[in-house]
Enzyme design. Structure first.
Site, mmCIF file in Angstrom:
data_model
loop_
_atom_site.group_PDB
_atom_site.id
_atom_site.type_symbol
_atom_site.label_atom_id
_atom_site.label_comp_id
_atom_site.label_asym_id
_atom_site.label_seq_id
_atom_site.Cartn_x
_atom_site.Cartn_y
_atom_site.Cartn_z
ATOM 1 N N ARG A 145 0.799 -1.221 0.000
ATOM 2 C CA ARG A 145 0.000 0.000 0.000
ATOM 3 C C ARG A 145 0.837 1.279 0.000
ATOM 4 O O ARG A 145 0.599 2.187 -0.805
ATOM 5 C CB ARG A 145 -0.894 0.058 1.260
ATOM 6 C CG ARG A 145 -2.203 -0.632 1.139
ATOM 7 C CD ARG A 145 -2.539 -1.260 2.474
ATOM 8 N NE ARG A 145 -1.548 -2.283 2.736
ATOM 9 C CZ ARG A 145 -1.691 -3.536 2.328
ATOM 10 N NH1 ARG A 145 -2.768 -3.920 1.735
ATOM 11 N NH2 ARG A 145 -0.737 -4.437 2.536
ATOM 12 N N THR A 146 1.787 1.360 0.917
ATOM 13 C CA THR A 146 2.472 2.650 1.103
ATOM 14 C C THR A 146 3.296 3.000 -0.130
ATOM 15 O O THR A 146 3.204 4.108 -0.667
ATOM 16 C CB THR A 146 3.352 2.596 2.369
ATOM 17 O OG1 THR A 146 2.550 2.105 3.442
ATOM 18 C CG2 THR A 146 3.886 3.962 2.727
ATOM 19 N N LYS A 185 26.138 -3.213 -0.442
ATOM 20 C CA LYS A 185 27.616 -3.094 -0.347
ATOM 21 C C LYS A 185 28.014 -2.376 0.938
ATOM 22 O O LYS A 185 29.183 -2.089 1.141
ATOM 23 C CB LYS A 185 28.145 -2.319 -1.555
ATOM 24 C CG LYS A 185 27.797 -2.937 -2.894
ATOM 25 C CD LYS A 185 28.173 -1.977 -4.022
ATOM 26 C CE LYS A 185 27.438 -2.341 -5.290
ATOM 27 N NZ LYS A 185 27.406 -1.216 -6.241
ATOM 28 N N ARG A 213 11.002 3.907 3.816
ATOM 29 C CA ARG A 213 10.579 2.902 4.814
ATOM 30 C C ARG A 213 11.812 2.110 5.213
ATOM 31 O O ARG A 213 12.609 1.716 4.361
ATOM 32 C CB ARG A 213 9.530 1.956 4.250
ATOM 33 C CG ARG A 213 9.309 0.753 5.178
ATOM 34 C CD ARG A 213 8.126 -0.042 4.831
ATOM 35 N NE ARG A 213 6.905 0.697 5.089
ATOM 36 C CZ ARG A 213 5.683 0.152 5.027
ATOM 37 N NH1 ARG A 213 5.545 -1.127 4.732
ATOM 38 N NH2 ARG A 213 4.615 0.876 5.266
ATOM 39 N N HIS A 259 4.528 5.715 11.823
ATOM 40 C CA HIS A 259 4.075 5.592 10.430
ATOM 41 C C HIS A 259 3.131 6.777 10.161
ATOM 42 O O HIS A 259 1.921 6.609 10.035
ATOM 43 C CB HIS A 259 3.358 4.254 10.260
ATOM 44 C CG HIS A 259 3.144 3.823 8.832
ATOM 45 N ND1 HIS A 259 3.278 4.685 7.755
ATOM 46 C CD2 HIS A 259 2.790 2.618 8.308
ATOM 47 C CE1 HIS A 259 3.023 4.015 6.637
ATOM 48 N NE2 HIS A 259 2.732 2.760 6.940
HETATM 49 N N1 CP Z 1 -0.464 0.008 5.784
HETATM 50 C C1 CP Z 1 0.748 -0.253 5.283
HETATM 51 O O1 CP Z 1 1.758 0.345 5.691
HETATM 52 O O2 CP Z 1 0.776 -1.245 4.335
HETATM 53 P P1 CP Z 1 2.061 -1.720 3.547
HETATM 54 O O3 CP Z 1 2.978 -2.377 4.555
HETATM 55 O O4 CP Z 1 1.576 -2.676 2.496
HETATM 56 O O5 CP Z 1 2.718 -0.505 2.960
#
Ligand code: CP
Length: 358
Positions: A51-52, A80, A101, A129
């Site tokens: 999703r993100t 590396k 992320r 998040h």
């Molecule tokens: N909600 C969310 O962060 O989903 P993903 O891990 O798929 O990005």
């Protein structure tokens, strides 16, 4: 320049503005189709995502911009041994804004130490998040019409659930928020959220051990997955993995207008039979994620040239006597100086991961 590392990097007014802008984007899609023409977003994903990452990509495409990056750090020079700071210095030569992320907590904050472009935390370990939080705020607004005077039940993995930590922080700034925590002992909400966020902001919270005993009083039920990847001990995971399951029988006890949210992915904590219930908002929530990320990218790029837009952050304490005990913190994984801030109750916490210092 402003980065989004923690939900509180945005003031309440800035947060409301981004949620409102997302609603304007939904109503007037064509108006924004070239809003970021000529701009580039880099998505640096050191940890899996559906999703993100894809919603960031889709958001930038809908704004008329371009996207580059990696979805597997092993395909980059990270394999590396390149550090987060060096990677960000390099990518800042190619992109106008970066969404990162990372499985290591505090990695996006460390990136801001050297970045010349805005950094967006797209999830760091079990810590935070903030773009999921913006997604959740837009979803609650669209489902219920307001963010004040809501009772929200958080269910499942409240210990490792970064979406829970960030949403509680954001909701603590709205009038009349009440929080109900539904989790087994092993997965309870970290103390720093209870004390530094709930107690400090006068947010009423209580801990319960079943969905049934509270579902009737909730406006929002925020379900979460028990995150196998965060456990160091597999036996502990096995003990709690099936702890709470939402089914049609429990939904029958809920208010007619309660909204069920889940950041997804789900495993078994919401049965498929709930999906057809009009109160199941979790797939609408996914689409809201794209619109709110469009609004965020648009605003952060606008603010990048506005010197009045800065991250306020904490007063930083650097002391050789303090140590961050979190093995998953960036200051224990890369050459990043440990820094601390003085939190509620005179406790020093790591600036990168909020763990209590030793
Ligand atoms: N909600 C969310 O962060 O989903 P993903 O891990 O798929 O990005």
């Amino acid at each position: 320049m402003k980065h989004l590392i923690d939900p509180t990097d945005l003031s309440r007014q800035e947060t409301d503005d981004i949620v409102a802008l997302a609603q304007d984007i939904i109503a007037n899609r064509a108006k924004y189709s070239e809003a970021c023409k000529g701009k580039k977003l880099a998505t640096l994903f050191y940890e899996p995502s559906t999703r993100t990452r894809l919603s960031f990509t889709s958001a930038m495409m809908e704004l008329g911009g371009n996207v580059l990056g990696f979805s597997d750090a092993n395909s980059s020079s990270v394999s590396k041994g390149e550090t987060v700071e060096d990677t960000v210095r390099v990518v800042g030569c190619f992109a106008d804004i970066i969404a990162m992320r990372h499985h290591i907590e505090g990695a996006p904050l460390a990136a801001t130490n050297v970045s010349r472009v805005p950094i967006i935390n797209a999830g760091d370990g079990s810590h935070a998040h903030p773009t999921q939080t913006l997604t959740d705020l837009l979803t609650i607004t669209r489902e219920l019409g307001h963010l004040d005077n809501l009772t929200i039940g958080f269910c499942g993995d409240l210990r490792f659930g970064r979406t829970v930590h960030s949403l509680i922080k954001a909701m603590s700034r709205y009038e009349g928020t009440k929080v109900v925590l539904i989790a087994p002992d092993e997965l309870r909400l970290p103390d720093y959220i209870k004390h530094d966020v709930c107690d400090r902001n006068g947010i009423e919270y209580r801990e319960v051990s079943s969905i049934e005993e509270v579902i009737g009083e909730l406006d929002v039920l925020y379900m979460t997955r028990v995150q196998k990847e965060r456990f160091l001990d597999e036996e502990e995971f096995d003990r709690v993995k099936d702890c709470f399951v939402l089914d049609a029988e429990k939904m029958a006890l809920a208010k007619r207008d309660m909204a069920v949210l889940h950041p997804l992915p789900r495993v078994n904590e919401i049965l498929k039979e709930v999906d057809a219930d009009p109160r199941a908002a979790y797939f609408r929530q996914v689409e809201n994620g794209k619109f709110v990320r469009m609004a965020l990218i648009y605003r952060l790029l606008e603010w990048a040239s506005d010197s009045s837009k800065q991250n306020k952050g904490h007063d930083v304490v650097e002391s050789a006597d303090l140590v961050c005990p979190n093995r998953k913190c960036i200051c224990n994984n890369e050459n990043v100086d440990a820094k601390f801030h003085l939190a509620e109750g005179g406790v020093y916490r790591c600036l990168y991961c909020d763990t209590k210092a030793k």
